[in-house]
Design a protein around this motif. Sequence first.
Motif, PDB file in Angstrom:
ATOM      1  N   ASP A  13     -45.093 -55.350 -75.302  1.00  0.00           N
ATOM      2  CA  ASP A  13     -44.588 -55.661 -73.966  1.00  0.00           C
ATOM      3  C   ASP A  13     -45.403 -56.788 -73.331  1.00  0.00           C
ATOM      4  OD1 ASP A  13     -42.714 -53.695 -74.215  1.00  0.00           O
ATOM      5  OD2 ASP A  13     -43.811 -52.203 -73.027  1.00  0.00           O
ATOM      6  N   LEU A  14     -46.719 -56.715 -73.490  1.00  0.00           N
ATOM      7  CA  LEU A  14     -47.586 -57.720 -72.905  1.00  0.00           C
ATOM      8  C   LEU A  14     -47.342 -59.087 -73.539  1.00  0.00           C
ATOM      9  CD1 LEU A  14     -49.924 -58.625 -71.126  1.00  0.00           C
ATOM     10  CD2 LEU A  14     -51.475 -57.866 -72.942  1.00  0.00           C
ATOM     11  N   ILE A  18     -45.917 -62.498 -71.859  1.00  0.00           N
ATOM     12  CA  ILE A  18     -46.650 -63.770 -71.892  1.00  0.00           C
ATOM     13  C   ILE A  18     -45.720 -64.884 -72.360  1.00  0.00           C
ATOM     14  CG2 ILE A  18     -48.432 -65.033 -73.170  1.00  0.00           C
ATOM     15  CD1 ILE A  18     -50.190 -62.541 -72.938  1.00  0.00           C
ATOM     16  N   GLY A  19     -44.888 -64.594 -73.367  1.00  0.00           N
ATOM     17  CA  GLY A  19     -43.904 -65.575 -73.815  1.00  0.00           C
ATOM     18  C   GLY A  19     -42.951 -65.966 -72.700  1.00  0.00           C
ATOM     19  N   GLN A  20     -42.506 -64.995 -71.917  1.00  0.00           N
ATOM     20  CA  GLN A  20     -41.617 -65.294 -70.794  1.00  0.00           C
ATOM     21  C   GLN A  20     -42.314 -66.175 -69.757  1.00  0.00           C
ATOM     22  OE1 GLN A  20     -39.488 -61.946 -69.078  1.00  0.00           O
ATOM     23  NE2 GLN A  20     -39.591 -60.817 -71.006  1.00  0.00           N
ATOM     24  N   THR A 358     -55.841 -68.613 -68.125  1.00  0.00           N
ATOM     25  CA  THR A 358     -55.992 -67.614 -67.071  1.00  0.00           C
ATOM     26  C   THR A 358     -54.700 -67.365 -66.312  1.00  0.00           C
ATOM     27  OG1 THR A 358     -58.333 -68.142 -66.800  1.00  0.00           O
ATOM     28  CG2 THR A 358     -57.237 -67.067 -64.947  1.00  0.00           C
ATOM     29  N   ARG A 359     -54.065 -68.430 -65.838  1.00  0.00           N
ATOM     30  CA  ARG A 359     -52.886 -68.245 -64.982  1.00  0.00           C
ATOM     31  C   ARG A 359     -51.748 -67.579 -65.734  1.00  0.00           C
ATOM     32  NH1 ARG A 359     -55.326 -72.748 -63.439  1.00  0.00           N
ATOM     33  NH2 ARG A 359     -54.192 -74.148 -64.825  1.00  0.00           N
ATOM     34  N   THR A 360     -51.559 -67.955 -66.996  1.00  0.00           N
ATOM     35  CA  THR A 360     -50.497 -67.351 -67.806  1.00  0.00           C
ATOM     36  C   THR A 360     -50.710 -65.852 -67.956  1.00  0.00           C
ATOM     37  OG1 THR A 360     -50.111 -69.394 -69.048  1.00  0.00           O
ATOM     38  CG2 THR A 360     -49.440 -67.332 -70.096  1.00  0.00           C
ATOM     39  N   ALA A 364     -48.536 -62.581 -66.401  1.00  0.00           N
ATOM     40  CA  ALA A 364     -47.935 -61.590 -67.298  1.00  0.00           C
ATOM     41  C   ALA A 364     -48.416 -60.179 -66.942  1.00  0.00           C
ATOM     42  CB  ALA A 364     -48.269 -61.914 -68.755  1.00  0.00           C
ATOM     43  N   TYR A 365     -49.693 -60.021 -66.672  1.00  0.00           N
ATOM     44  CA  TYR A 365     -50.223 -58.707 -66.292  1.00  0.00           C
ATOM     45  C   TYR A 365     -49.578 -58.210 -65.008  1.00  0.00           C
ATOM     46  CZ  TYR A 365     -53.981 -57.830 -69.660  1.00  0.00           C
ATOM     47  OH  TYR A 365     -54.690 -57.525 -70.789  1.00  0.00           O
ATOM     48  N   ARG A 366     -49.458 -59.108 -64.027  1.00  0.00           N
ATOM     49  CA  ARG A 366     -48.855 -58.690 -62.757  1.00  0.00           C
ATOM     50  C   ARG A 366     -47.404 -58.291 -62.945  1.00  0.00           C
ATOM     51  NH1 ARG A 366     -51.762 -63.328 -60.474  1.00  0.00           N
ATOM     52  NH2 ARG A 366     -53.649 -62.550 -59.463  1.00  0.00           N
TER      53      ARG A 366
END
Length: 519
Positions: A13-14, A18-20, A358-360, A364-366
Amino acid sequence: MYNPFNTTPKINDLLDNIGQVLDITQAQHELVESRYTAVANQLSQEGSRLSLYKPVILPQGSFLLGTMIRPVIEDDELDVDLVCRLTGKKSEWVQKNLKEVVKDQLLFNNEDYKRMLDEEGNRCWTLIYSGDKFHLDILPALVGNNNHVNLSERSFSNLDKSDLENISLRITDRREHNYTTEINPNYWLKSNPFGYAAWFKERSKIGYLRTVLLSESVTPLPGYKKVKEPLVRVVQILKRHRDIMFGGDENKPISIIITTLAAKAYNKEENVVDALVNVLNNMHLQMKKVYSQKHYKEIWWIGNPVNDEENFADKWADEADKEDKFFEWLEKAKYDFAALRNMDPNAAYRMLKNILGTRTVNEAYRNLGYDELISENLKPVNYSPQLLSAPHRQQPLWPLNTTYYCNISAYYNDVTDGNKRKNITASTVLPKGCYLYFRALDTNVPKPFEVYWQVVNNGEEAKNDNCLRGGIFKAQTLGSGGLIYKDCTRFSGLHWIECFIVKNGVCVARSSEFFVNIK
């Protein structure tokens, strides 16, 4: 809230998210589509010099494959590749004539395109949309053999070699010795972007009963898709890993090699994490060495799956640094992503920031609701991504190969409370006139190294006082090897600081942006 790292599906899922995040946005897609349509209309005008040759404008490259990613630096431009495909030409035309007639029609009665046209490229004409932060590369080309298969009814799996030849293109390239002399297109360079796209889509499909038609690979412009196949996500993640590792190094692995080897190594895994690990473990098996008469030695061959004449690694024989950097990248990527499966959440978060940005990773985590794993200093209340694109923010001075980590903590002396020492968090609002201390002591970079800092401030006060800051500067002697930096609060607004650790001219660790809110 569940832990994303205790089972494989949650890791998947993570990585999928990240790909999205790496993908271009729907708004970016729609903007490219509108500019693409305008160029197509300009080149295919009825009654024009080109109209005799039935011009068709088609996408190629990562936009066609769906593997395009946003730039690491938000101010950098997206690169969109198009083909201006003609059927036939004047008998006396050489490559140079074909290329020039496409340029003439592109600029015909169009002052905007005259202003936007870049210097001539080896193969393409380029329009730069500086305000929109992307550019279009337009490749003049002829249909191979002046005919092509019925794309609406044929699938890639049912094509033979002659069919592939019939959907190939003959292209212009001013580096070729016959660029100004050869009138027979059969002796021009051959390319097959649509056959390649069909092959890639066939490799990426995971429904065994589904047939991929070539019509899916040669369309006016692929529609925007948020959900993509595991192989597509793998390619996007690997491309970003390469970009973070090498920055702007011109010898870094090229996208077509990563994409081709990944697709060949892919074994129809139905989730991103399994596909990623398998692809990296088997990439090297998709390469071979062949004897080159030109070089009098064995060279690496990474073949184009739809063009037997093309070796994507052809430059390696003369530019050894390109070969070295590919294998260096492959080994690091294998290590990084294999290690991910056994990490605890905080270690995984720290590692992913370093290898994918970092931003990517934060975004994704959020998106998945894992805010508690993100340091408080990364989430100020009035934060917006647009802040990071401040034009006065200097870009890194060195190649990036962030093998190690570096994290910042900070405190200040509160002048409103007897100069008491207080830690800075996301909710801290600082008064003017107090001293700040930033500490980058949480790092695993082995000594010796050099430390650099960057302070970026924003807001009308700093702007009006002509005091906007954004430069990168070397640390002085304060603190442990420069890992402690002292500053003071002066202007209202949301500002931030970063730390860069450099060894042998390469940035090996880069902190997140540590935000400071001043009232």
